[in-house]
Design an enzyme around this catalytic site. Structure first.
Site, short mmCIF file in Angstrom:
data_model
loop_
_atom_site.label_atom_id
_atom_site.label_comp_id
_atom_site.label_asym_id
_atom_site.label_seq_id
_atom_site.Cartn_x
_atom_site.Cartn_y
_atom_site.Cartn_z
N HIS A 107 0.91 -1.20 -0.11
CA HIS A 107 0.01 -0.05 -0.16
C HIS A 107 0.89 1.22 0.08
O HIS A 107 1.11 1.68 1.11
CB HIS A 107 -0.84 -0.04 1.18
CG HIS A 107 -2.13 1.08 1.18
ND1 HIS A 107 -3.04 0.87 2.02
CD2 HIS A 107 -2.14 2.31 0.84
CE1 HIS A 107 -3.77 1.97 1.93
NE2 HIS A 107 -3.11 2.93 1.04
N HIS B 55 1.23 5.00 -2.26
CA HIS B 55 0.91 5.63 -3.48
C HIS B 55 2.24 6.46 -3.86
O HIS B 55 2.77 7.00 -3.22
CB HIS B 55 -0.08 6.76 -3.10
CG HIS B 55 -1.40 6.36 -2.61
ND1 HIS B 55 -2.59 5.94 -3.21
CD2 HIS B 55 -1.61 5.54 -1.12
CE1 HIS B 55 -3.38 5.42 -2.48
NE2 HIS B 55 -3.03 5.32 -1.48
N GLU C 114 -11.34 3.46 5.97
CA GLU C 114 -10.26 4.30 6.45
C GLU C 114 -11.04 5.47 7.31
O GLU C 114 -10.76 5.44 8.62
CB GLU C 114 -9.40 4.87 5.41
CG GLU C 114 -8.33 5.89 5.64
CD GLU C 114 -7.71 6.60 4.53
OE1 GLU C 114 -8.00 6.69 3.26
OE2 GLU C 114 -6.59 7.10 4.74
N ASP D 195 1.87 4.16 2.96
CA ASP D 195 0.77 4.81 2.24
C ASP D 195 1.39 6.10 1.34
O ASP D 195 1.58 5.74 0.23
CB ASP D 195 -0.04 5.34 3.37
CG ASP D 195 -1.64 5.70 2.67
OD1 ASP D 195 -2.06 5.20 1.44
OD2 ASP D 195 -2.45 6.14 3.66
N1 ADE Z 1 -4.59 8.75 -1.92
C1 ADE Z 1 -3.32 8.71 -1.26
N2 ADE Z 1 -3.30 8.45 -0.10
C2 ADE Z 1 -4.78 8.05 0.32
C3 ADE Z 1 -5.20 7.50 1.51
N3 ADE Z 1 -4.57 7.18 2.64
N4 ADE Z 1 -6.59 7.48 1.28
C4 ADE Z 1 -7.29 7.64 0.18
N5 ADE Z 1 -6.50 8.06 -0.92
C5 ADE Z 1 -5.27 8.39 -1.04
ZN ZN Z 2 -3.77 4.80 0.62
#
Ligand code: ADE
Ligand code: ZN
Length: 339
Positions: free
Chosen positions: A19, A21, A202, A280
């Site tokens: 996970h 990005h 989340e 993340d």
């Molecule tokens: N885009 C990048 N990080 C994110 C996250 N933690 N939750 C949702 N969208 C995201």
């Molecule tokens: Zn994320």
């Protein structure tokens, strides 16, 4: 286990990151360099000012800055530099496999070609495989605050490149954008043979996790924190062996939890859930994967066996073939034995 012993184990455990990005790994120093290289104006005078702006009270607060930050990414070389910088950090943390999210809509809506994004990220991933021995998969996310139609258009743009993209995900503003909104585009992605995953639970309620499972038919849940509010859902996730990609420092910085000791990682393991630890958006949340492991290990007093379970889950929850997973699991056992 003392903290130094635990930190040494964390450092030597082989890990997969599931996970991440890639746009969230844009460090302020690179943001500044790319702004200058591309002549993009940014509303910050220094790296310190950028870091000071990274104070968020919820997901949307962060996303506003995250989309602003990615505006400096323009060329194939920019996407290469971004991804290569992340891979070097990952290698230093003994990450052996990455499954990277990217947000094409964050770039195409600014006039950057889909291929520019994909080519730059993939070139770095291939270099990482050759030079750093980090294997990879690439997961294209749909921005859930945009329409279903936009998501379909993005999937169309990916069609000539399906051999290079391994899965689709769902990210951005969760509240008010339930998984149900994307049921049809996820069905199409599955028909095309793509792996599917989604951010759920989340900030959103347990119902969104149910929808991700029932309507999107996901193979993983990204985050999943709020699933713990629903015992029947917990039982379902446990019985299915569903992987949850938990992001402790992200949770803290986005006020999903108020101190790191509230991280659900230990509770998840105790409930028989297949939790993993991930970073993340490390440039925004103050730490890469080992920082996340160390923070929860210390706050929750995780044992060596629990840390090894988390590392094992990261490989068995990955898209790697079983034989490759087995190789990594054997290396985890060796690391646990101190070899
Ligand atoms: N885009 C990048 N990080 C994110 C996250 N933690 N939750 C949702 N969208 C995201
Ligand atoms: Zn994320």
């Amino acid at each position: 286990m003392t903290n130094p012993d635990r930190d040494a184990l964390i450092a030597r455990l082989p890990k997969a990151e599931l996970h991440l990005h890639i746009e969230g790994s844009l460090e302020p120093e690179l943001l500044f360099a790319l702004a200058e290289r591309n002549g993009v104006a940014i509303p910050f005078a220094s790296v310190e000012e950028v870091r000071a702006a990274y104070s968020f009270s919820n997901l949307q607060d962060f996303l506003d800055i995250y989309y602003q930050g990615m505006s400096v990414l323009r060329t194939e070389q920019d996407f290469f530099d971004l991804t290569w910088a992340y891979l070097q950090r990952a290698a230093a943390d003994n990450v052996r496999h990455v499954e990277i999210f990217f947000d094409p809509q964050g770039h195409t809506e600014r006039g950057v070609a889909f291929e520019t994004v994909l080519d730059g990220i993939e070139r770095a991933l291939k270099a990482g495989e050759a030079q750093l021995r980090i294997s990879y998969r690439l997961i294209m996310c749909f921005l859930r605050h945009l329409s279903e139609e936009d998501a379909f258009a993005t999937l169309d743009q990916a069609m000539p490149h399906l051999g290079r993209i391994h899965g689709v995900g769902l990210d951005s503003s969760e509240l008010g954008h339930p998984p149900a909104k994307f049921a049809r585009v996820f069905a199409r992605a599955r028909e095309l043979g793509l792996f599917v995953t989604a951010h759920a639970g989340e900030e959103g309620p347990p119902e969104y996790v149910h929808e991700a499972l029932d309507l999107l038919k996901v193979g993983r849940i990204d985050h999943g924190n709020r699933a713990l509010e629903d015992p029947a859902l917990v039982a379902l996730l446990a019985s299915e062996g569903m992987t949850l990609t938990v992001c402790p420092l992200s949770n803290l910085r986005l006020c999903v939890i108020h101190e790191i000791g509230e991280s659900p990682v230990r509770r998840m393991l105790d409930l028989g859930l297949k939790a993993t630890i991930n970073s993340d958006d490390p440039a925004y949340f103050g730490g890469y994967i080992n920082d996340n492991y160390r923070a929860v290990a210390s706050a929750l007093d995780l044992s060596g066996a629990e840390l090894a379970t988390l590392a094992r889950n990261s490989f068995t929850g990955s898209l790697l073939p079983t034989a490759e997973q087995a190789r990594h699991l054997a290396a985890i056992s060796e690391a646990l034995d101190g070899r």
